[in-house]
Design a protein around this motif. Structure first.
Motif, PDB file in Angstrom:
ATOM      1  N   ILE A 249     -16.234  85.324 -20.922  1.00  0.00           N
ATOM      2  CA  ILE A 249     -15.653  83.988 -20.749  1.00  0.00           C
ATOM      3  C   ILE A 249     -15.945  83.538 -19.329  1.00  0.00           C
ATOM      4  CG2 ILE A 249     -13.518  82.632 -20.705  1.00  0.00           C
ATOM      5  CD1 ILE A 249     -12.347  84.510 -22.765  1.00  0.00           C
ATOM      6  N   ILE A 250     -16.573  82.372 -19.174  1.00  0.00           N
ATOM      7  CA  ILE A 250     -16.891  81.898 -17.831  1.00  0.00           C
ATOM      8  C   ILE A 250     -15.588  81.609 -17.093  1.00  0.00           C
ATOM      9  CG2 ILE A 250     -19.156  81.009 -18.501  1.00  0.00           C
ATOM     10  CD1 ILE A 250     -17.980  78.225 -18.542  1.00  0.00           C
ATOM     11  N   PRO A 251     -15.568  81.822 -15.781  1.00  0.00           N
ATOM     12  CA  PRO A 251     -14.311  81.731 -15.024  1.00  0.00           C
ATOM     13  C   PRO A 251     -13.552  80.425 -15.225  1.00  0.00           C
ATOM     14  CG  PRO A 251     -16.023  82.717 -13.667  1.00  0.00           C
ATOM     15  CD  PRO A 251     -16.684  82.271 -14.937  1.00  0.00           C
ATOM     16  N   GLN A 252     -14.263  79.307 -15.353  1.00  0.00           N
ATOM     17  CA  GLN A 252     -13.585  78.012 -15.491  1.00  0.00           C
ATOM     18  C   GLN A 252     -12.761  77.907 -16.772  1.00  0.00           C
ATOM     19  OE1 GLN A 252     -16.676  78.492 -14.551  1.00  0.00           O
ATOM     20  NE2 GLN A 252     -16.892  77.515 -12.550  1.00  0.00           N
ATOM     21  N   PHE A 253     -12.987  78.830 -17.713  1.00  0.00           N
ATOM     22  CA  PHE A 253     -12.249  78.785 -18.979  1.00  0.00           C
ATOM     23  C   PHE A 253     -11.300  79.974 -19.137  1.00  0.00           C
ATOM     24  CE2 PHE A 253     -15.823  76.003 -19.942  1.00  0.00           C
ATOM     25  CZ  PHE A 253     -15.192  74.956 -20.593  1.00  0.00           C
ATOM     26  N   LEU A 254     -11.030  80.695 -18.066  1.00  0.00           N
ATOM     27  CA  LEU A 254     -10.134  81.840 -18.171  1.00  0.00           C
ATOM     28  C   LEU A 254      -8.708  81.445 -18.548  1.00  0.00           C
ATOM     29  CD1 LEU A 254     -11.317  84.105 -15.201  1.00  0.00           C
ATOM     30  CD2 LEU A 254     -11.592  84.532 -17.643  1.00  0.00           C
ATOM     31  N   TYR A 255      -8.365  80.174 -18.347  1.00  0.00           N
ATOM     32  CA  TYR A 255      -7.027  79.720 -18.767  1.00  0.00           C
ATOM     33  C   TYR A 255      -6.851  79.816 -20.278  1.00  0.00           C
ATOM     34  CZ  TYR A 255      -9.396  75.371 -20.046  1.00  0.00           C
ATOM     35  OH  TYR A 255     -10.243  74.443 -20.610  1.00  0.00           O
ATOM     36  N   CYS A 256      -7.976  79.956 -21.017  1.00  0.00           N
ATOM     37  CA  CYS A 256      -7.894  80.073 -22.473  1.00  0.00           C
ATOM     38  C   CYS A 256      -7.463  81.465 -22.920  1.00  0.00           C
ATOM     39  CB  CYS A 256      -9.244  79.721 -23.095  1.00  0.00           C
ATOM     40  SG  CYS A 256      -9.657  77.971 -22.923  1.00  0.00           S
ATOM     41  N   ILE A 257      -7.385  82.405 -22.000  1.00  0.00           N
ATOM     42  CA  ILE A 257      -6.778  83.699 -22.324  1.00  0.00           C
ATOM     43  C   ILE A 257      -5.269  83.497 -22.353  1.00  0.00           C
ATOM     44  CG2 ILE A 257      -6.394  86.065 -21.528  1.00  0.00           C
ATOM     45  CD1 ILE A 257      -9.200  86.035 -20.373  1.00  0.00           C
ATOM     46  N   SER A 258      -4.670  83.735 -23.497  1.00  0.00           N
ATOM     47  CA  SER A 258      -3.254  83.427 -23.686  1.00  0.00           C
ATOM     48  C   SER A 258      -2.337  84.609 -23.401  1.00  0.00           C
ATOM     49  CB  SER A 258      -3.011  82.938 -25.119  1.00  0.00           C
ATOM     50  OG  SER A 258      -3.479  83.883 -26.063  1.00  0.00           O
ATOM     51  N   HIS A 259      -2.842  85.846 -23.597  1.00  0.00           N
ATOM     52  CA  HIS A 259      -2.030  87.039 -23.396  1.00  0.00           C
ATOM     53  C   HIS A 259      -2.888  88.171 -22.840  1.00  0.00           C
ATOM     54  CE1 HIS A 259       0.123  84.797 -26.533  1.00  0.00           C
ATOM     55  NE2 HIS A 259       1.227  85.420 -26.173  1.00  0.00           N
ATOM     56  N   ILE A 260      -2.306  88.924 -21.920  1.00  0.00           N
ATOM     57  CA  ILE A 260      -2.836  90.227 -21.498  1.00  0.00           C
ATOM     58  C   ILE A 260      -1.649  91.176 -21.588  1.00  0.00           C
ATOM     59  CG2 ILE A 260      -3.866  91.600 -19.656  1.00  0.00           C
ATOM     60  CD1 ILE A 260      -4.966  88.925 -18.517  1.00  0.00           C
ATOM     61  N   ALA A 261      -1.657  92.047 -22.583  1.00  0.00           N
ATOM     62  CA  ALA A 261      -0.483  92.883 -22.827  1.00  0.00           C
ATOM     63  C   ALA A 261      -0.767  94.346 -22.557  1.00  0.00           C
ATOM     64  CB  ALA A 261       0.005  92.711 -24.267  1.00  0.00           C
ATOM     65  N   VAL A 262       0.094  94.953 -21.745  1.00  0.00           N
ATOM     66  CA  VAL A 262       0.071  96.403 -21.559  1.00  0.00           C
ATOM     67  C   VAL A 262       1.229  96.991 -22.346  1.00  0.00           C
ATOM     68  CG1 VAL A 262      -1.082  96.382 -19.325  1.00  0.00           C
ATOM     69  CG2 VAL A 262       1.401  96.147 -19.419  1.00  0.00           C
TER      70      VAL A 262
END
Length: 313
Positions: A249-262
């Motif tokens: 994912i290009i950096p300008q669209f990283l806001y489209c990552i909705s969750h990072i779960a550990v």
């Protein structure tokens, strides 16, 4: 009312280190051993020039990335099988900017549909017989083609030297094989045996797939489960030597990552620190310090824990 699907697609993993690799490099395609009616695999070897193994198994290893759109309120069973670390990506983004070969699975239940897939897989064999018969009956029409092929087998003129009807039938055959394999990559029975569980409901997984078509990466046909296990790492490593084998994912669209779960609360600080220190984010190097800080902050804002999800949802 809880939705039955989500606005995000989730990719799960069992390993914390794999989650870190995803954050740095993006999602990678890996081989998955899929079970099919044995007739489909036999038809493949009957139609192609590849040598069939002594024993043909009803399995095809296909390079893909799996997602699901199961709501987090219903994800407990899924996480018990696939892990409690995951990445969520907004469905609108991944549909618009993601792989052209991304789709929810086509779950088959009725026998007529399963039989239809098997019978359609035999069509290329029949087309080959028709093409061979055409050559035998009209061999004089191929003299120019044979002559040019002997001189220059890589000539761009070769197809133009084929009779029009033959060339069109040949084109139809290859288009059909391409489309048939695209269907196979997304095909799955509603129920089956999975990891020793009989009558496992695959449809409950609500799986989506992004796959690499066979003309861009080799599929492994007719293999046994044991052969797949022995060669999984080797085959996957051969794939990931090519940078195109990652979903980035290009950096300008990283806001489209909705969750990072550990998995645990005590891993949350560590993953945040990892994001702050990583020179790469989802497959891209970011050299501008201001941009790097901004994009890292975007990812950090998406971090949550599975423990919190189980408590809050």
């Amino acid at each position: 009312m809880n939705p039955i699907s989500t606005s995000s697609l989730f990719h799960f993993t069992k390993k914390y280190d794999v989650l870190k690799l995803i954050l740095a490099n993006g999602l990678r395609y890996t081989y998955s051993c899929e079970v099919f009616p044995i007739e489909i695999v036999k038809n493949h070897f009957a139609e192609t020039s590849s040598t069939a193994p002594k024993k043909i198994y009803p399995n095809i290893a296909i390079p893909l990335i799996s997602f699901c759109d199961t709501p987090l309120t219903r994800v407990a069973k899924h996480s018990n099988i696939y892990g409690k670390y995951f990445i969520g990506i907004e469905k609108d983004y991944i549909n618009a900017m993601g792989s052209a070969y991304l789709n929810p699975l086509l779950y088959a239940n009725a026998d007529y549909l399963k039989n239809a897939v098997s019978e359609l897989s035999a069509l290329p064999c029949h087309l080959t017989k028709v093409l061979n018969s055409y050559v035998l009956k009209n061999h004089k029409e191929f003299e120019l083609f044979v002559e040019e092929n002997a001189k220059n087998p890589n000539s761009e003129r070769l197809l133009d030297l084929l009779p029009d009807d033959f060339r069109e039938l040949l084109r139809c055959k290859f288009v059909f094989i391409k489309r048939m394999n695209q269907i196979l990559a997304l095909y799955k029975p509603i129920t089956g045996t999975f990891r020793g569980i009989k009558n496992y409901f695959f449809i409950d997984e609500r799986e989506w797939r992004s796959f690499i078509p066979e003309n861009k990466a080799e599929w492994k046909w007719g293999i046994s489960k044991a052969e797949f296990s022995r060669n999984y790492l080797k085959w996957t490593n051969e794939l990931i030597e090519d940078k195109q084998r990652y979903y980035t994912i290009i950096p300008q669209f990283l806001y489209c990552i909705s969750h990072i779960a550990v998995k645990k609360e005590d891993e949350r600080k560590d993953i945040i620190q990892y994001i702050r220190e990583s020179p790469r984010l989802f497959g891209w190097d970011i050299y501008n310090q201001k941009d790097r800080t901004l994009f890292r902050d975007i990812l950090i804002s998406k971090v949550t824990t599975f423990e919190r999800i189980e408590t809050d949802y």
